[in-house]
Design a protein around this motif. Sequence first.
Motif, short mmCIF file in Angstrom:
data_model
loop_
_atom_site.label_atom_id
_atom_site.label_comp_id
_atom_site.label_asym_id
_atom_site.label_seq_id
_atom_site.Cartn_x
_atom_site.Cartn_y
_atom_site.Cartn_z
N HIS A 123 0.84 -1.21 0.00
CA HIS A 123 0.00 0.00 0.00
C HIS A 123 0.87 1.25 0.00
CE1 HIS A 123 -3.01 2.97 1.19
NE2 HIS A 123 -2.26 3.27 2.23
N TRP A 124 1.89 1.27 0.86
CA TRP A 124 2.78 2.43 0.90
C TRP A 124 3.58 2.55 -0.40
CZ3 TRP A 124 4.33 0.45 6.33
CH2 TRP A 124 3.36 0.85 7.27
N ALA A 125 3.95 1.41 -0.98
CA ALA A 125 4.67 1.44 -2.26
C ALA A 125 3.81 2.09 -3.34
CB ALA A 125 5.07 0.02 -2.67
N GLU A 126 2.52 1.76 -3.37
CA GLU A 126 1.63 2.38 -4.36
C GLU A 126 1.49 3.88 -4.11
OE1 GLU A 126 0.62 0.92 -7.13
OE2 GLU A 126 1.83 -0.75 -6.36
N GLY A 127 1.52 4.26 -2.83
CA GLY A 127 1.47 5.69 -2.52
C GLY A 127 2.68 6.42 -3.08
N ILE A 128 3.86 5.82 -2.93
CA ILE A 128 5.07 6.42 -3.48
C ILE A 128 4.99 6.45 -5.01
CG2 ILE A 128 7.56 6.11 -3.78
CD1 ILE A 128 6.79 7.21 -1.06
N ARG A 129 4.51 5.38 -5.61
CA ARG A 129 4.38 5.35 -7.06
C ARG A 129 3.44 6.43 -7.58
NH1 ARG A 129 8.11 4.82 -8.30
NH2 ARG A 129 9.41 2.99 -8.55
N SER A 130 2.47 6.83 -6.77
CA SER A 130 1.53 7.86 -7.21
C SER A 130 2.16 9.24 -7.29
CB SER A 130 0.31 7.91 -6.27
OG SER A 130 0.66 8.47 -5.01
N ILE A 131 3.32 9.42 -6.63
CA ILE A 131 3.97 10.73 -6.67
C ILE A 131 5.24 10.75 -7.50
CG2 ILE A 131 3.06 11.35 -4.38
CD1 ILE A 131 6.10 11.04 -3.47
N TYR A 132 5.84 9.57 -7.77
CA TYR A 132 7.13 9.55 -8.45
C TYR A 132 7.28 8.25 -9.24
CZ TYR A 132 12.19 10.05 -9.14
OH TYR A 132 13.44 10.18 -9.68
N PRO A 133 7.59 8.34 -10.53
CA PRO A 133 7.69 7.13 -11.35
C PRO A 133 9.07 6.50 -11.38
CG PRO A 133 7.81 9.08 -12.75
CD PRO A 133 7.59 9.57 -11.34
N GLY A 134 10.10 7.20 -10.89
CA GLY A 134 11.46 6.70 -10.99
C GLY A 134 11.82 5.69 -9.92
N GLU A 135 13.07 5.19 -9.98
CA GLU A 135 13.53 4.20 -9.01
C GLU A 135 13.66 4.82 -7.63
OE1 GLU A 135 16.50 0.59 -9.54
OE2 GLU A 135 17.64 2.43 -9.11
N VAL A 136 13.22 4.09 -6.61
CA VAL A 136 13.21 4.57 -5.23
C VAL A 136 13.83 3.50 -4.34
CG1 VAL A 136 11.73 5.19 -3.27
CG2 VAL A 136 11.18 6.03 -5.57
N ASN A 137 14.62 3.93 -3.38
CA ASN A 137 15.15 3.01 -2.36
C ASN A 137 14.12 2.88 -1.25
OD1 ASN A 137 17.41 2.93 -3.95
ND2 ASN A 137 18.63 4.27 -2.65
N TYR A 138 13.54 1.70 -1.09
CA TYR A 138 12.45 1.45 -0.16
C TYR A 138 13.03 0.75 1.08
CZ TYR A 138 7.63 0.12 1.19
OH TYR A 138 6.42 -0.02 1.84
N ILE A 139 13.02 1.46 2.21
CA ILE A 139 13.54 0.89 3.46
C ILE A 139 12.39 0.29 4.26
CG2 ILE A 139 14.69 1.37 5.65
CD1 ILE A 139 16.19 3.64 4.27
N ILE A 140 12.44 -1.02 4.45
CA ILE A 140 11.48 -1.71 5.31
C ILE A 140 12.07 -1.70 6.72
CG2 ILE A 140 10.22 -3.84 5.73
CD1 ILE A 140 10.58 -4.54 2.79
N ARG A 162 8.12 -8.27 -5.48
CA ARG A 162 7.09 -7.37 -5.99
C ARG A 162 7.54 -5.92 -5.93
NH1 ARG A 162 1.54 -8.39 -3.12
NH2 ARG A 162 0.95 -6.69 -4.55
N LEU A 163 8.24 -5.55 -4.86
CA LEU A 163 8.78 -4.19 -4.78
C LEU A 163 9.76 -3.93 -5.92
CD1 LEU A 163 9.48 -3.74 -0.95
CD2 LEU A 163 7.76 -2.54 -2.31
N LYS A 164 10.64 -4.88 -6.17
CA LYS A 164 11.63 -4.71 -7.23
C LYS A 164 10.94 -4.60 -8.59
CE LYS A 164 15.43 -7.09 -4.87
NZ LYS A 164 16.60 -6.33 -5.30
N ALA A 165 9.90 -5.37 -8.80
CA ALA A 165 9.16 -5.31 -10.07
C ALA A 165 8.48 -3.96 -10.26
CB ALA A 165 8.13 -6.44 -10.12
N ARG A 166 8.22 -3.27 -9.15
CA ARG A 166 7.57 -1.96 -9.22
C ARG A 166 8.59 -0.82 -9.24
NH1 ARG A 166 4.03 -0.01 -10.66
NH2 ARG A 166 2.73 0.92 -9.05
N GLY A 167 9.88 -1.15 -9.37
CA GLY A 167 10.90 -0.12 -9.50
C GLY A 167 11.51 0.35 -8.20
N PHE A 168 11.50 -0.51 -7.18
CA PHE A 168 12.09 -0.17 -5.88
C PHE A 168 13.33 -1.02 -5.62
CE2 PHE A 168 7.58 0.85 -5.40
CZ PHE A 168 7.62 2.11 -4.82
N ARG A 169 14.26 -0.46 -4.89
CA ARG A 169 15.34 -1.24 -4.28
C ARG A 169 14.89 -1.57 -2.86
NH1 ARG A 169 20.24 -2.35 -7.38
NH2 ARG A 169 20.16 -0.90 -9.15
#
Length: 653
Positions: free
Chosen positions: A272-289, A319-326
């Motif tokens: 859910h939070w990943a989709e929130g980030i995707r709604s504001i920015y399309p580029g690669e993002v480092n996602y810290i769990i 799934r995060l990686k497939a959505r453009g996250f590290r």
Amino acid sequence: MTHKHGASKLTVKADAISIEGKNGRSLARINLQFCVGTSAYNVIKLEKKGKGFLGRTGDPKVVVEILANPGGVSVELKGAFSDTGSIIYFGGSSVSSLYGRAFVPDADCRLFETAGKEDFYLTNSGMLLQKKVSKKDLWMIAPPPHVLSFGDNELGWFGLSIPEPMPVVCTQISCHRQMFHVTFDSYSPSHSGGRLPRVFIDVGLEDDKAILDRHCVHAHGLGLIDQDKKSYEWWHNPVYCTWGDQCYLQKTAPRKLEDSIAIPLDEARIMHWAEGIRSIYPGEVNYIIDAGWFDYLGDYDPKLSEFKTIRDFKGVLSRLKARGFRAILWYTPFWVQTQSRVEKEHPDYLLRCRDGRIYRDQDNRAFLDYSNPDVREYTRGRVEYLLKTLDADGFKIDMNYVHPFMSDVVLHDSSWGYGNQFWLQVMKFFHACATAVKEDAFFTISGIESYLQPYASSVRLNDLFDFHNAKAWYDRAEMVARLMPDVPIDVDGWPASLEKIREYQFVSPVFGAPVTYYIDAVEVMTAKLTDVEHNRMASVWHVYGKVPCGRGMKLTIDSEQGIFERRGADGRLKAIALQKSAFVCFTADRIYLTSNCDRAVSIPVESVELYRKAEKVYRDGRRETVNLFKDGRKNLVLNVCDSGSGILCYEIS
């Protein structure tokens, strides 16, 4: 020996080092008086040796080595000493200047009056130390840089620098009524090849902060900084960390926690939070769990009550990686929960008190003893499992500032490391384990010392519990920029009010990739983010993406003067924050700008003739031409609106 640097002069005499400031006026007298435990050593005679002197004391086995360098001298007590309770350097020294400058987190990172009474503590065990010395928030940066400066505008400035990692529990710098000395508490020379601390004394400093640059120069000269340090573009990606949203959930819908540091996460929330980030920015993002993905501290298996199976958790990362996250995982090298498998099966892995009991903190956590080769082998396996089997991309290394005072514990192998050296050994080991699996493995840490530069992918500016003022973050960023070359700055951002976020997110991308701990809500105010906050975030991340941070950048960060600039290796301006409300990036032929309020912005340029057109670009793709004004030859003026209204950026060409 006399050393001149600018308007300052340093003279080495048999009993003291005298420093003259501007106009020949006395700035300081640094006594060559030392104590090791209960034994005192004073220099009584100087003998010329190479580029300096040997100071003879009353003990023929103890000397003081004083070596000249371009900025001043270094001073080191030499002799065969057993482990001791404390060592004092420069006893009874005096300063004539009005001010000193300390570089300790938050309130202590400041100018102080030398005529008062000040004590500063530098340690990696900051969270424990602050309970003993009644200092607030010593743990925010651990370890802090071992530097101090004295001076004022009339006399000029000099400073003390200790760039090498030391086997010491705590360094205390005391200045009482213009008298000062340095105490190394529980120093263990047996862990440093028999050496005692080497202190650099630098004169002719331009200002109170110039000692930071000298500290870095000394670290270079000692081989502590890797000038060829590898770097990867993705380390400069924008960052989302789940911790802020986790804290909001815990505050509004509390759950029973097995450990106070770990707030449970599940797949639904993470995505859910990943989709929130995707709604504001399309580029690669480092996602810290953040803390809460694992079962127990020390084991670091995925929390099966939330993710059902290890395969399910690996699927989340995929799934995060497939959505453009590290995928970056929270990890602390030391803590062990009592329920953990490692404590139940391997109690011999844990640090012990001097009476043989397992050492535990106030929350009943134990600590891994990295001097034990079995612990290192166990950790190597955990790191390989997380990076290879689960395919994580790196770690948010946290809580390094909570490990116990070394004087309170017994190591499995006492020769392995001690004090700050122990933490450095752990960091080097952890870095080697991770990069053996993935060469570009990511580490964000919270220590600001030059000797950590080779092992940090980024330095996190860490928690700031002044909910409404970001100044301490700016001060910490300046220290990273000056002390740790080519290390990206993780600008952090937790905790914060909406007011603090509004300013900080328009300034911090000048010196580091944009970071947010909030995509749903802010726990400080128990407030949901609105479209206005999301629009501003989208705008800042979009502008940053046009000119991201990178290797070789030159940063100017001065919160007191309100100057925040990023320049490329060629010296050209790449990004700037104007009045803490507008973030501006420069490419070869365009300027991109976003603002957190309606205002007129004056933009510095090489020549106004290079620019003829300005457009307002909306998030929905619409473009609107706006008036562009020229103020002389070097400034463009633009009337801009708050990006919270849905403006993606202003584009000038």
